[in-house]
Motif scaffolding. Structure first.
Motif, PDB file in Angstrom:
ATOM      1  N   TYR A  78     -12.398  -2.761 -68.427  1.00  0.00           N
ATOM      2  CA  TYR A  78     -11.802  -4.041 -68.791  1.00  0.00           C
ATOM      3  C   TYR A  78     -12.793  -5.142 -68.408  1.00  0.00           C
ATOM      4  O   TYR A  78     -13.162  -5.256 -67.250  1.00  0.00           O
ATOM      5  CB  TYR A  78     -10.474  -4.256 -68.066  1.00  0.00           C
ATOM      6  CG  TYR A  78      -9.452  -3.189 -68.378  1.00  0.00           C
ATOM      7  CD1 TYR A  78      -8.628  -3.309 -69.482  1.00  0.00           C
ATOM      8  CD2 TYR A  78      -9.329  -2.061 -67.579  1.00  0.00           C
ATOM      9  CE1 TYR A  78      -7.684  -2.330 -69.783  1.00  0.00           C
ATOM     10  CE2 TYR A  78      -8.405  -1.073 -67.865  1.00  0.00           C
ATOM     11  CZ  TYR A  78      -7.588  -1.205 -68.970  1.00  0.00           C
ATOM     12  OH  TYR A  78      -6.673  -0.233 -69.267  1.00  0.00           O
TER      13      TYR A  78
ATOM     14  N   LYS B 203     -12.117   3.725 -73.520  1.00  0.00           N
ATOM     15  CA  LYS B 203     -11.683   2.415 -73.986  1.00  0.00           C
ATOM     16  C   LYS B 203     -12.493   1.332 -73.292  1.00  0.00           C
ATOM     17  O   LYS B 203     -12.744   1.405 -72.096  1.00  0.00           O
ATOM     18  CB  LYS B 203     -10.210   2.234 -73.652  1.00  0.00           C
ATOM     19  CG  LYS B 203      -9.575   0.989 -74.209  1.00  0.00           C
ATOM     20  CD  LYS B 203      -8.141   0.881 -73.711  1.00  0.00           C
ATOM     21  CE  LYS B 203      -7.185   0.877 -74.854  1.00  0.00           C
ATOM     22  NZ  LYS B 203      -5.799   0.731 -74.430  1.00  0.00           N
TER      23      LYS B 203
ATOM     24  N   GLU C  54     -12.070  -2.732 -73.208  1.00  0.00           N
ATOM     25  CA  GLU C  54     -11.324  -3.915 -73.624  1.00  0.00           C
ATOM     26  C   GLU C  54     -12.063  -5.161 -73.152  1.00  0.00           C
ATOM     27  O   GLU C  54     -12.483  -5.234 -72.004  1.00  0.00           O
ATOM     28  CB  GLU C  54      -9.912  -3.908 -73.042  1.00  0.00           C
ATOM     29  CG  GLU C  54      -9.014  -2.920 -73.720  1.00  0.00           C
ATOM     30  CD  GLU C  54      -7.557  -3.131 -73.393  1.00  0.00           C
ATOM     31  OE1 GLU C  54      -7.189  -4.227 -72.918  1.00  0.00           O
ATOM     32  OE2 GLU C  54      -6.795  -2.181 -73.611  1.00  0.00           O
TER      33      GLU C  54
END
Length: 177
Positions: free
Chosen positions: A124, A160, A162
């Protein structure tokens, strides 16, 4: 440290403060020692003194445990090869991520967090970018770059990435006077 542990430390600290004030008062002559001894002797065979003594002892044992316990190992990601396991702390991965992102010329500042999920490692990012940057292109480039570079360097599967653009920073303009 839990809330109860903090309460124990506060309680022990208050008791030490009270005893230190009593010591200063007795030795400076401000408090009469005979009054204190009469006060304590009135409770010399009561169950209350035993309970208070046991509770204080247990709290002091817990405080000692806090000071002598070993620190927990920070969460790690484990990869395995033929020779054994490799442990990589999330902090190490986070440092690598920040180094990679900071090399982008459009990125002015970066904050990042790494989380381990069932499907892999999630990154993130909070970014401050320059006003001249194309955010969709920059974001896609950083996502691809992080997936490749972090997996290459650590062997950890990045599932992932983000990105949150926290701020678009105006570049300083030079003034001519």
């Amino acid at each position: 440290m839990t809330v109860i542990d903090k309460f124990f430390i506060l309680f022990i600290d208050l008791i030490i403060m009270i005893f230190s004030i009593l010591l200063v008062g007795i030795y400076s002559g401000l408090l009469d020692l005979s009054y204190l001894t009469n006060l304590v002797q009135g409770y010399s065979q009561g169950i209350e003194g035993i309970v208070v003594g046991v509770v204080l002892f247990l709290i002091s044992v817990r405080v000692l445990q806090l000071f002598f316990r070993r620190k927990k190992v920070k969460q790690t990601v484990i990869t395995t090869n033929q020779l054994g396991n490799i442990n990589i702390t999330l902090e190490a991965i986070n440092d690598l991520v920040q180094d990679i992102v900071r090399k982008e010329t459009s990125v002015k500042d970066v904050n990042s967090r790494i989380k381990v999920r069932e499907d892999g490692v999630h990154i993130y990012l909070n970014l401050i970018v320059g006003i001249k940057s194309s955010i969709p292109e920059l974001s896609e480039r950083i996502q691809k770059l992080l997936k490749v570079k972090v997996t290459e360097s650590t062997g950890v599967d990045i599932s992932k990435v983000e990105i949150m653009i926290k701020e678009i920073n105006k570049e300083a303009r030079m003034r001519v006077e």
